[in-house]
Design an enzyme around this catalytic site. Structure first.
Site, PDB file in Angstrom:
ATOM      1  N   VAL A 151       0.860  -1.177   0.000  1.00 44.04           N
ATOM      2  CA  VAL A 151       0.000   0.000   0.000  1.00 44.04           C
ATOM      3  C   VAL A 151       0.895   1.224   0.000  1.00 44.04           C
ATOM      4  CG1 VAL A 151      -1.823   1.252   1.212  1.00 44.04           C
ATOM      5  CG2 VAL A 151      -1.779  -1.247   1.284  1.00 44.04           C
ATOM      6  N   CYS A 152       0.612   2.148  -0.907  1.00 41.73           N
ATOM      7  CA  CYS A 152       1.320   3.430  -0.954  1.00 41.73           C
ATOM      8  C   CYS A 152       2.829   3.182  -1.083  1.00 41.73           C
ATOM      9  CB  CYS A 152       0.954   4.238   0.291  1.00 41.73           C
ATOM     10  SG  CYS A 152       1.325   5.999   0.193  1.00 41.73           S
TER      11      CYS A 152
END
Length: 317
Positions: free
Chosen positions: A102-103
């Site tokens: 994520v990210c």
């Protein structure tokens, strides 16, 4: 039961952790026995997130359970990663059935050598860095998430929720994912290849008022004549001067901006209205269903009818 193991470290982005966890937990509540969610840190001690929250992990690296889905969040803590974290990822990530970032968690996977030859995305602010420092990784800064076999990477923080919903839909079916999305009051229907930014966010806001007014006009009137000549007349500029000024101040050509606005408007109508394809194509300025179909296939990889089938919520019973 699939074990979702979430990696924690100091200065992790809290929403990168809690967003996907809420989605997987929602699936477990909806379909008991689907997921077992666990968290792990280097020594099993609590970590402090970048926003100041304290998270207490279930496990240390030494006693972590085997993971079906190994989820690596991002945050400021990815800038100077702990070598012991990278070593643990290098050893354990290949054993997972599914590896998810994520990210800026993608930076940790890249530093651990886990992204070689893979197609990935990350938060727009680090994509150049990721591509520059890891040239063997194919970095696409545009989509909100990318699936590449057993690897799934997502863009900025909230896109982790979109990716988790897509994984839940894959594992348990559309109705479960829709139920979770409704409960969390989020949209299930953002496809992975949707751009990280809307047209209004992707383009800078023009400095000069006439150009800002034109930007607003385009957004509010996607079905009107939005040729350079027509827009230049609204701005009281020559077409050549307008096109040059618009791109200079927004970072995007008028045509590209119009294309994005029309696509976003058409998507919303397909998702939220019962209007027919032909009616939507006219109201969004495409003129014909075929022109709209080409725009959708080129940008989203799906024709309008298929897009509506996949991303419009099921009727409530």
């Amino acid at each position: 039961m699939r074990t979702v193991l979430v990696v924690l470290f100091d200065d992790v982005q809290s929403l990168d952790v809690t967003g996907p966890v809420e989605v997987f937990n929602g699936a477990e509540q909806h379909c008991p026995g689907t997921y077992r969610i666990r968290t792990v840190s280097r020594d099993g001690r609590a970590v402090r997130t970048s926003s100041g929250l304290t998270l207490v992990p279930d496990h240390s690296f030494a006693d972590a359970p085997p993971a079906h889905t190994l989820l690596v969040p991002g945050g400021a803590g990815t800038r100077q990663p702990d070598p012991r974290l990278l070593a643990w990822l290098r050893e354990n990530a290949p054993r997972a059935a599914r590896l998810v970032s994520v990210c800026t968690g993608a930076l940790l996977l890249a530093e651990a050598g886990l992204l070689e030859g893979r197609r990935v995305t990350s938060h727009w602010s680090v994509c150049d860095k990721l591509a520059r420092e890891h040239p063997s990784v194919e970095v696409d800064p545009d989509p909100i998430f990318i699936r590449d076999g057993d690897l799934a990477t997502s863009a900025g923080v909230t896109s982790g929720i979109d990716l988790a919903l897509a994984l839940v839909e894959e594992d348990t079916g559309r109705e479960t994912a829709l139920s979770i999305a409704r409960h969390l009051v989020v949209f299930l229907r953002r496809p992975g290849n949707q751009a990280q930014f809307s047209a209004q966010l992707a383009a800078q806001t023009a400095q000069r008022e006439p150009l800002r007014e034109v930007q607003h006009w385009i957004t509010e009137h996607p079905g009107e004549d939005l040729s350079v000549e027509a827009l230049a007349a609204r701005a009281r500029l020559s077409p050549r001067h307008f096109a040059r000024a618009f791109q200079g101040e927004t970072g995007m050509t008028p045509g590209r901006y119009v294309d994005r606005v029309r696509l976003e408007h058409a998507r919303r109508l397909l998702e939220e209205s019962a209007d027919g394809i032909e009616e939507i194509s006219r109201s969004c300025g495409y003129g014909t269903p075929e022109a709209m179909r080409r725009a959708f296939v080129r940008t989203l990889g799906a024709a309008p009818a298929e897009y509506r089938r996949r991303f419009r919520p099921a009727p409530a019973h």
